[in-house]
Design a protein around this motif. Structure first.
Motif, PDB file in Angstrom:
ATOM      1  N   ALA A  11       1.486   9.426  -5.833  1.00 59.13           N
ATOM      2  CA  ALA A  11       1.774  10.802  -5.468  1.00 59.13           C
ATOM      3  C   ALA A  11       2.630  11.547  -6.536  1.00 59.13           C
ATOM      4  N   ILE A  12       3.765  10.509  -7.024  1.00 57.42           N
ATOM      5  CA  ILE A  12       4.549  11.270  -8.135  1.00 57.42           C
ATOM      6  C   ILE A  12       3.925  11.245  -9.411  1.00 57.42           C
ATOM      7  N   VAL A  13       3.280  10.381  -9.740  1.00 58.07           N
ATOM      8  CA  VAL A  13       2.306  10.379 -10.688  1.00 58.07           C
ATOM      9  C   VAL A  13       1.699  11.817 -11.002  1.00 58.07           C
ATOM     10  N   THR A  14       0.923  12.027 -10.046  1.00 54.20           N
ATOM     11  CA  THR A  14      -0.108  13.167  -9.964  1.00 54.20           C
ATOM     12  C   THR A  14       0.698  14.245  -9.709  1.00 54.20           C
ATOM     13  N   GLY A  15       1.757  14.212  -9.366  1.00 59.99           N
ATOM     14  CA  GLY A  15       2.635  15.751  -9.047  1.00 59.99           C
ATOM     15  C   GLY A  15       2.472  16.194  -7.845  1.00 59.99           C
ATOM     16  N   GLN A  16       1.832  15.408  -6.797  1.00 60.61           N
ATOM     17  CA  GLN A  16       1.815  16.001  -5.485  1.00 60.61           C
ATOM     18  C   GLN A  16       2.982  16.622  -4.866  1.00 60.61           C
ATOM     19  N   GLU A  17       3.016  17.596  -4.136  1.00 67.33           N
ATOM     20  CA  GLU A  17       3.878  18.485  -3.645  1.00 67.33           C
ATOM     21  C   GLU A  17       4.416  17.407  -2.364  1.00 67.33           C
ATOM     22  N   ILE A  18       3.589  16.996  -1.592  1.00 69.57           N
ATOM     23  CA  ILE A  18       4.074  16.214  -0.319  1.00 69.57           C
ATOM     24  C   ILE A  18       3.778  14.746  -0.787  1.00 69.57           C
ATOM     25  N   LYS A  19       4.849  13.842  -0.505  1.00 66.81           N
ATOM     26  CA  LYS A  19       4.786  12.491  -0.705  1.00 66.81           C
ATOM     27  C   LYS A  19       4.514  11.508   0.322  1.00 66.81           C
ATOM     28  N   PRO A  20       3.847  10.596   0.413  1.00 61.36           N
ATOM     29  CA  PRO A  20       3.680   9.822   1.771  1.00 61.36           C
ATOM     30  C   PRO A  20       4.904   8.945   1.927  1.00 61.36           C
ATOM     31  N   LEU A  21       4.996   8.734   3.096  1.00 62.67           N
ATOM     32  CA  LEU A  21       6.189   7.828   3.393  1.00 62.67           C
ATOM     33  C   LEU A  21       6.102   6.467   3.148  1.00 62.67           C
ATOM     34  N   LEU A  22       7.184   5.828   2.632  1.00 63.01           N
ATOM     35  CA  LEU A  22       7.340   4.327   2.349  1.00 63.01           C
ATOM     36  C   LEU A  22       6.851   3.606   3.685  1.00 63.01           C
ATOM     37  N   ASP A  23       6.643   2.401   3.622  1.00 62.97           N
ATOM     38  CA  ASP A  23       6.486   1.596   4.922  1.00 62.97           C
ATOM     39  C   ASP A  23       7.785   1.481   5.511  1.00 62.97           C
ATOM     40  N   GLY A  31       8.843  12.801   8.878  1.00 64.68           N
ATOM     41  CA  GLY A  31       9.060  12.763   7.505  1.00 64.68           C
ATOM     42  C   GLY A  31      10.697  13.320   7.390  1.00 64.68           C
ATOM     43  N   TYR A  32      10.767  13.533   6.120  1.00 61.63           N
ATOM     44  CA  TYR A  32      12.281  13.774   5.850  1.00 61.63           C
ATOM     45  C   TYR A  32      12.234  15.100   4.636  1.00 61.63           C
ATOM     46  N   SER A  33      13.291  15.807   4.620  1.00 60.90           N
ATOM     47  CA  SER A  33      13.467  16.896   3.854  1.00 60.90           C
ATOM     48  C   SER A  33      12.168  17.660   3.809  1.00 60.90           C
ATOM     49  N   ARG A  44       6.332  13.038   3.720  1.00 60.55           N
ATOM     50  CA  ARG A  44       5.714  12.995   5.300  1.00 60.55           C
ATOM     51  C   ARG A  44       4.826  11.803   5.526  1.00 60.55           C
ATOM     52  N   SER A  45       4.698  11.658   6.864  1.00 67.77           N
ATOM     53  CA  SER A  45       3.587  10.549   7.322  1.00 67.77           C
ATOM     54  C   SER A  45       1.937  11.128   7.350  1.00 67.77           C
ATOM     55  N   ASP A  46       1.121  10.667   7.367  1.00 64.48           N
ATOM     56  CA  ASP A  46      -0.193  11.025   7.968  1.00 64.48           C
ATOM     57  C   ASP A  46       0.073  11.851   9.316  1.00 64.48           C
ATOM     58  N   TRP A  47      -0.940  12.639   9.598  1.00 61.33           N
ATOM     59  CA  TRP A  47      -1.257  13.475  10.981  1.00 61.33           C
ATOM     60  C   TRP A  47      -1.807  12.429  11.919  1.00 61.33           C
ATOM     61  N   TYR A  48      -1.014  12.594  12.982  1.00 59.27           N
ATOM     62  CA  TYR A  48      -1.620  11.565  14.136  1.00 59.27           C
ATOM     63  C   TYR A  48      -1.965  12.593  15.353  1.00 59.27           C
ATOM     64  N   PRO A  49      -2.785  12.122  16.343  1.00 61.15           N
ATOM     65  CA  PRO A  49      -3.477  13.062  17.351  1.00 61.15           C
ATOM     66  C   PRO A  49      -2.127  12.968  18.646  1.00 61.15           C
ATOM     67  N   LEU A  50      -2.179  13.931  19.281  1.00 57.86           N
ATOM     68  CA  LEU A  50      -1.219  14.370  20.333  1.00 57.86           C
ATOM     69  C   LEU A  50      -1.999  15.088  21.296  1.00 57.86           C
ATOM     70  N   HIS A  65       0.713  -1.177   0.155  1.00 51.51           N
ATOM     71  CA  HIS A  65       0.075  -0.106   0.188  1.00 51.51           C
ATOM     72  C   HIS A  65       0.876   1.183  -0.008  1.00 51.51           C
ATOM     73  N   SER A  66       1.958   1.282   0.718  1.00 47.24           N
ATOM     74  CA  SER A  66       2.915   2.539   0.708  1.00 47.24           C
ATOM     75  C   SER A  66       3.477   2.840  -0.444  1.00 47.24           C
ATOM     76  N   ARG A  67       3.913   1.733  -1.154  1.00 43.02           N
ATOM     77  CA  ARG A  67       4.548   1.823  -2.506  1.00 43.02           C
ATOM     78  C   ARG A  67       3.637   2.384  -3.350  1.00 43.02           C
ATOM     79  N   ILE A  68       2.410   1.840  -3.465  1.00 40.35           N
ATOM     80  CA  ILE A  68       1.453   2.365  -4.315  1.00 40.35           C
ATOM     81  C   ILE A  68       1.257   3.967  -4.145  1.00 40.35           C
ATOM     82  N   ALA A  69       0.869   4.284  -2.782  1.00 43.59           N
ATOM     83  CA  ALA A  69       0.519   5.540  -2.564  1.00 43.59           C
ATOM     84  C   ALA A  69       1.810   6.553  -2.812  1.00 43.59           C
TER      85      ALA A  69
END
Length: 229
Positions: free
Chosen positions: A39-51, A132-134, A138-144, A31-35
């Motif tokens: 994101a890359i194909v659709t040109g999203q500025e923020i890419k989800p983290l791989l597992d 995240g990195y750079s 970034r990961s998803d947002w989590y509650p704190l 799932h993480s690799r597909i996401a």
């Protein structure tokens, strides 16, 4: 339909099929690799983290949990630009904290520990965080949620050590489902059966995923040195 939209649709179908037929070990990786690809194909500025970049995201007890919180996660490769971002719920004002990038060798297996402690929080306040990195991963947002003066729910677990953690995993899942308002969970004894076997730590950390990123952990006894390298 343009090429980007068509490719995204294909990825979505592949994702559903992969998740439905893939084993537990591989579903999140697929799932993480597909996401990321979508994101890359659709040109999203923020890419989800791989597992492999966001293993075992977890909150750890800090010195003062009303004003601070330690965030920790692991990656398979060195990520010297690791960061933690946090904000008030509903706010667009994002603050950034640099995280560590420390090699951790356990049972011949090397991972990289990323850790940082947020120290400028307001008591009894709802925040959210991500790692995240750079500037573009970034990961998803989590509650704190910081501690306040009122009453709160705590989950307390006895020794979880075992040769087979499937039963422990189900206990964690059931208790998390039954106590959605819990803000802290405590492990009172030995977390794993053999602390020299890396696979047991990986299995244990996988088992606490229903809690780890959302509420903070307070491990006790000798296991604290292994859970918090």
């Amino acid at each position: 339909m343009n090429k980007k939209r068509l490719f995204t649709s294909i990825l979505a179908i592949v994702s559903v099929v992969a998740i439905s037929v893939g084993g537990y070990t591989y579903r999140e990786t697929i799932h993480s690799r597909i996401a990321r690809t979508a994101a890359i194909v659709t040109g999203q500025e923020i890419k989800p983290l791989l597992d492999s970049e966001s293993r075992y995201i977890r909150q750890i007890v800090a010195k003062d949990n009303s004003t601070s919180r330690t965030i920790m996660w692991q990656s398979d490769s060195s990520e010297p630009d690791a960061v933690i971002e946090y904000r008030l719920v509903g706010s667009d004002d994002i603050k950034t904290l640099s995280a560590t990038d420390t090699a951790f060798i356990d049972d011949g297996s090397t991972t990289y520990i990323h850790e940082g402690t947020i120290t400028d929080l307001t008591p009894d306040t709802k925040y959210e965080y991500r790692v995240g990195y750079s500037t573009d991963r970034r990961s998803d947002w989590y509650p704190l949620e910081t501690a306040g003066a009122g009453e709160y729910e705590v989950l307390i677990y006895p020794d979880s050590q075992s040769g087979d953690y499937s039963g422990w995993e189900q206990i964690v899942k059931n208790s998390a489902d039954s106590n959605p308002n819990a803000v802290l969970y405590i492990s009172m004894g030995d977390l794993v059966d053999n602390g020299e076997q890396a696979y047991q730590w990986r299995t244990w950390l996988d088992s606490i995923k229903p809690l780890s990123a959302h509420v903070f952990l307070w491990p006790l006894h000798w296991a604290i040195t292994r859970c918090i390298p």
